[in-house]
Write a protein that holds these residues in place. Structure first.
Motif, mmCIF file in Angstrom:
data_model
loop_
_atom_site.group_PDB
_atom_site.id
_atom_site.type_symbol
_atom_site.label_atom_id
_atom_site.label_comp_id
_atom_site.label_asym_id
_atom_site.label_seq_id
_atom_site.Cartn_x
_atom_site.Cartn_y
_atom_site.Cartn_z
ATOM 1 N N VAL A 221 12.376 -5.431 -4.072
ATOM 2 C CA VAL A 221 11.227 -4.982 -3.302
ATOM 3 C C VAL A 221 10.720 -6.177 -2.510
ATOM 4 O O VAL A 221 10.435 -7.233 -3.082
ATOM 5 C CB VAL A 221 10.106 -4.434 -4.212
ATOM 6 C CG1 VAL A 221 8.876 -4.059 -3.372
ATOM 7 C CG2 VAL A 221 10.603 -3.226 -5.003
ATOM 8 N N ARG A 222 10.644 -6.016 -1.172
ATOM 9 C CA ARG A 222 10.172 -7.069 -0.279
ATOM 10 C C ARG A 222 8.871 -6.634 0.376
ATOM 11 O O ARG A 222 8.639 -5.449 0.629
ATOM 12 C CB ARG A 222 11.174 -7.357 0.835
ATOM 13 C CG ARG A 222 12.434 -8.006 0.424
ATOM 14 C CD ARG A 222 13.191 -8.552 1.647
ATOM 15 N NE ARG A 222 13.275 -7.610 2.746
ATOM 16 C CZ ARG A 222 14.183 -6.643 2.835
ATOM 17 N NH1 ARG A 222 15.070 -6.485 1.871
ATOM 18 N NH2 ARG A 222 14.201 -5.841 3.884
ATOM 19 N N ALA A 223 8.036 -7.613 0.687
ATOM 20 C CA ALA A 223 6.811 -7.351 1.436
ATOM 21 C C ALA A 223 7.049 -7.647 2.915
ATOM 22 O O ALA A 223 7.866 -8.499 3.265
ATOM 23 C CB ALA A 223 5.675 -8.221 0.906
ATOM 24 N N PHE A 224 6.352 -6.928 3.778
ATOM 25 C CA PHE A 224 6.431 -7.227 5.206
ATOM 26 C C PHE A 224 5.054 -7.078 5.843
ATOM 27 O O PHE A 224 4.156 -6.423 5.309
ATOM 28 C CB PHE A 224 7.465 -6.341 5.911
ATOM 29 C CG PHE A 224 7.124 -4.876 5.992
ATOM 30 C CD1 PHE A 224 6.515 -4.345 7.129
ATOM 31 C CD2 PHE A 224 7.428 -4.017 4.936
ATOM 32 C CE1 PHE A 224 6.213 -2.991 7.219
ATOM 33 C CE2 PHE A 224 7.135 -2.658 5.018
ATOM 34 C CZ PHE A 224 6.521 -2.151 6.162
ATOM 35 N N ASP A 225 4.893 -7.704 6.983
ATOM 36 C CA ASP A 225 3.607 -7.752 7.668
ATOM 37 C C ASP A 225 3.303 -6.430 8.352
ATOM 38 O O ASP A 225 4.174 -5.827 8.985
ATOM 39 C CB ASP A 225 3.629 -8.884 8.705
ATOM 40 C CG ASP A 225 2.262 -9.151 9.302
ATOM 41 O OD1 ASP A 225 1.272 -9.013 8.572
ATOM 42 O OD2 ASP A 225 2.200 -9.504 10.490
ATOM 43 N N VAL A 226 2.054 -5.972 8.217
ATOM 44 C CA VAL A 226 1.595 -4.786 8.940
ATOM 45 C C VAL A 226 0.335 -5.145 9.720
ATOM 46 O O VAL A 226 -0.216 -6.239 9.574
ATOM 47 C CB VAL A 226 1.324 -3.600 7.979
ATOM 48 C CG1 VAL A 226 2.605 -3.182 7.274
ATOM 49 C CG2 VAL A 226 0.231 -3.940 6.972
ATOM 50 N N ASP A 227 -0.111 -4.217 10.546
ATOM 51 C CA ASP A 227 -1.244 -4.469 11.439
ATOM 52 C C ASP A 227 -2.404 -3.559 11.056
ATOM 53 O O ASP A 227 -2.493 -2.414 11.503
ATOM 54 C CB ASP A 227 -0.809 -4.216 12.891
ATOM 55 C CG ASP A 227 -1.937 -4.460 13.887
ATOM 56 O OD1 ASP A 227 -2.989 -4.988 13.483
ATOM 57 O OD2 ASP A 227 -1.751 -4.110 15.072
ATOM 58 N N HIS A 228 -3.283 -4.070 10.191
ATOM 59 C CA HIS A 228 -4.469 -3.324 9.785
ATOM 60 C C HIS A 228 -5.673 -4.244 9.957
ATOM 61 O O HIS A 228 -5.571 -5.351 10.492
ATOM 62 C CB HIS A 228 -4.301 -2.814 8.351
ATOM 63 C CG HIS A 228 -5.221 -1.695 7.996
ATOM 64 N ND1 HIS A 228 -5.508 -0.658 8.857
ATOM 65 C CD2 HIS A 228 -5.927 -1.442 6.861
ATOM 66 C CE1 HIS A 228 -6.350 0.183 8.275
ATOM 67 N NE2 HIS A 228 -6.629 -0.276 7.068
#
Length: 312
Positions: free
Chosen positions: A132-139
């Motif tokens: 499981v990897r994390a990735f950048d989102v736009d919130h």
């Protein structure tokens, strides 16, 4: 090999009688992973028979509709005499806030609980055959999305070819399938590539949490088997989506189309659409050639292998 998604909460910030706040359970061959934990998640787990045997909780961000269910969930586990550890993964810079939040609402549970910050690009969970990897989102706050990606599977074993080459039925088949050469009684060496096909792709599941549509999601979701994307609003509230850093169903469809995903689940549906999500599905499917759908609370989706095969 199981990869099953149970939609525990598919609503937006304001719950409705049909939709609970955000929560998603993934069962990956017995590993039960919880993504977000909106208010009432522990009841949703009971209601839909999902069970409490969760080993990791992945939080996308700290808005209330994604975390208010954590104290009740932990208390329920405590009441059930849980002994196994639980790790809660949170976005960067939020670990202290989560600790204070939990301690202010009844203290620490009796079972081992670990808080772990995870940054975009990090791998908070690595198993033998998936991660499981994390990735950048736009919130509007520190937020991440998560990708569950399986390793490639072994290529198919060609039993007929192996027998033609003189490999006796038995352990040597397994040895070759595991990537090791074998020697026959006459001294002939058979290499794995003679009887084993090319590696086959595993499955990929992507969960964005709350976000505006962005290029990074296209990159991480490329050829994903299931993309679960914020679709808070329909086209009639597109300006509201921009102001609140959410996505419309059409925007989610455009992301899915560009990423060439196989299926698109539209979640975090605003209470404005409590009784009618037809516009969401219509607008997403206008932008996406695959299947776009709005799951209901309690819906279970099986994620098949892209080649329709098994793990073997």
């Amino acid at each position: 090999m199981t990869l099953r998604v149970t939609f525990l909460g598919t609503g937006g910030a304001v719950p409705t009688t049909e939709r609970n706040p955000s929560a998603l359970l993934v069962n990956r061959e017995g590993d039960r992973l919880l993504f977000d934990c909106g208010e009432g998640t522990q009841r949703q787990l009971m209601r839909f028979g999902a069970g409490f045997d969760v080993s990791h909780l992945f939080v996308t961000h700290l808005h209330g509709d994604h975390v208010y269910g954590i104290p009740g969930f932990l208390e329920t586990l405590d009441f059930n005499d849980r002994e196994d550890p639980l790790t809660i993964h949170v976005p960067p810079g939020t670990k202290g806030k989560v600790r204070s939040f939990l301690e202010s609402l009844g203290g620490w549970p009796s079972f081992p609980l670990r808080l772990s910050e995870t940054s975009p690009g990090a791998v908070p969970l690595r198993r033998e055959d998936y991660e499981v990897r994390a990735f950048d989102v736009d919130h509007r706050t520190n937020a991440v999305g998560y990708v569950l990606e399986e390793d490639d599977r072994k290529g198919r074993f060609d039993r007929q070819r192996a027998e033609e080459l003189g490999v006796p039925v038995g352990p040597k088949f397994s040895t070759l399938h595991e990537g090791e050469s074998v020697e026959l009684d006459d001294g002939t060496t058979i290499e794995p590539e003679q009887v084993v096909g090319e590696p086959r792709p595993g499955r990929t599941l992507v969960y964005t949490g709350d976000t505006r549509p962005q290029e990074r999601t296209v990159e991480v979701a490329r050829n994903a088997d299931l993309l679960i994307h914020d679709a808070t609003f329909a086209d009639d509230r597109a300006e509201r989506a921009r102001k609140t850093a959410h996505s419309t169903a059409r925007e989610a469809g455009e992301i899915a189309q560009r990423a060439d995903v196989r299926r698109l689940a539209l979640t975090h549906v605003s209470s404005r659409y409590a009784h009618d999500v037809s516009a969401h599905e219509t607008e997403a499917n206008e932008a996406f050639d695959g299947e776009a759908f709005v799951p209901h609370d309690g819906d279970v989706v099986e994620v098949p292998f892209p080649d329709g095969g098994s793990s073997g």
